[in-house]
Motif scaffolding. Structure first.
Motif: not given
Ligand code: AMP
Ligand code: GLY
Length: 418
Positions: A351, A353-356, A359, A399-400, A402-405
């Motif tokens: 997953s 998330g909302d990647i910049d 980035c 920071r980005n 952290e949005k990925i898992s």
């Protein structure tokens, strides 16, 4: 016009990403490709990067392909560029003969010694008994390298005689790397810090790209096993202009000239793995291709058109161009499957998330099914960000990250710290 890229890792995603910026390229094919590459190229997962005949057939049956870019070590060492060229197709990458600077450490050490290119002192053995005899009185630590390709795992740093004998047994008697271990290089252990320099080379001109630094160990603080690379940044904070010029005069240019003297025209990218110490700069290894994950940190900073650089290399016209770089620091953090570089599971959903927007998430071991991405290898993703400073680039990248898992996701938290 269409381009075919061979390979399916993060490096190939970065190459496709850069090629895509050229508006004259209407389509990119990638053999075999991966989940992320399939968003910008047509992937052909049925064909392996080492299936030379199938690749030739593919090129023959797609007449709009104007160039094949061969990125990984295996197809280069097997002679894919030779095969395509002999059949009248344009291909970027060194011939089989030239790729020996990576595919045979015995050859590369011999070349460096013959042409006075600074590297660690060494001995070559094709007999385990003789190697062990030598190791009885050698100085430690010492480095033992399998001659041939070994997925980046053929180098063992041995702190004492016991470890060295075990390494010889594994490589030469247990054939851990198959034929790649028929010969070994035993070499002096060098200290200092490491820098990677990738350079376009057409046999007449060698154009170094800006420096980068890899992180080979699996865990923070350079602990754990050696991997294909857990992250990179560019440029290096420590290797200055003066050192770069000296390396050009003493290493980069002499390497191209040495190959020419042996009747080998190297056209492609030479990767110089360098060790820098108070005593100077020495070559740890050559690769005959772009590095992974260095490419994911270096190419996003390159302002030139990559397709044009590939063409100039093939046509031996690199003297007509100057490389231009974004005045930014980049960093690539690799997200790996838990357990890598040893055993790991595949097939977990990723997953994002909302990647910049600024980035770039390069895919390595992923596959896409019904619009979703799943893990499919040891190194899964590489998150590349840029900043005015390394600290800013790091902050953005993590920071980005952290949005990925995905299940059992593992990454180093200290990329760009050393
Ligand atoms: P290579 O595949 O030859 O680059 O080796 C992989 C890694 O092993 C290098 O990036 C270095 O970290 C380390 N290494 C290789 N050769 C030496 C050496 N002679 N002295 C110290 N470290 C080495
Ligand atoms: N990052 C090291 C390599 O590509 O071999």
């Amino acid at each position: 016009m269409e381009v075919l890229v061979i390979g399916g890792g993060g490096r190939e995603h970065a190459i496709c990403y850069s090629l895509k910026k050229n508006k004259d390229i209407s389509k990119i094919y990638c053999i075999p490709g991966n989940g992320g590459i399939s968003d910008i190229a047509e992937c052909v997962p049925e064909i392996k990067a080492t299936d030379l005949d199938a690749i030739l057939q593919f090129v023959k049956s797609h007449p709009d392909i104007s160039m094949t870019v061969v990125a990984p070590d295996d197809p280069l060492a097997l002679g894919l560029v030779d095969l395509l060229t002999e059949n009248g197709f344009r291909a970027f990458g060194p011939t089989k003969d030239a790729a020996r600077i990576e595919a045979s450490k015995v050859f590369s050490k011999w070349l460096m010694k013959k042409y006075n290119i600074p590297t660690a002192e060494y001995e070559v053995f094709d007999d385990a008994k003789k190697a062990k005899e030598y190791l009885k009185t050698a100085e430690y630590p010492i480095v033992i390298k399998a001659d041939g390709l070994a997925l980046g795992k053929g180098v063992v740093i041995c702190k004492d005689k016991k470890e060295a004998i075990a390494a010889v047994n594994e490589i030469m008697l247990d054939h851990k790397f198959g034929k790649s271990g028929n010969q070994i290089v035993v070499e002096e252990f060098l200290t200092g810090y490491e820098v990677s320099v990738l350079a376009f080379c057409d046999g007449k001109t060698i154009l170094p790209m800006e420096t980068s630094q890899d992180h080979k160990r699996a865990l923070d603080g350079d602990k754990g096993l050696n991997t294909g690379g857990m992250g990179a940044f560019s440029p290096s904070q420590r290797f200055c202009e003066i050192q770069m010029q000296k390396a050009y005069d003493e290493i980069f240019l002499p390497t191209m000239n040495a190959l020419n003297s042996e009747g080998i025209t190297f056209k492609g990218v030479i990767y110089f793995g360098l060790m820098v110490s108070d005593k100077g700069v020495k070559v740890l290894e050559y690769n005959a291709r772009f590095g992974d994950p260095e490419t994911q940190a270096v190419l996003p900073r390159l302002e030139n058109d990559l397709y044009e650089l590939f063409n100039l290399t093939i046509d031996q016209k690199l003297n007509q161009v100057k490389l231009k770089w974004k005045d930014k620091q980049s960093i690539c953090v690799v997200l790996a499957s838990g357990g890598y570089p040893e055993s790991y599971e595949k097939g977990y959903e990723i997953s994002f998330g909302d990647i910049d927007e600024d980035c770039i998430v390069f895919h390595a071991g992923t596959v896409k099914k019904d619009g979703k991405y799943y893990t499919n290898g040891g190194r899964v993703l590489g998150v590349t960000c840029m900043g005015k400073t390394l600290a800013e680039a790091r902050e953005k990248a993590y920071r980005n990250v952290e949005k990925i898992s995905f299940k059992d996701m593992h990454f180093r938290s200290d990329i760009g710290v050393k």
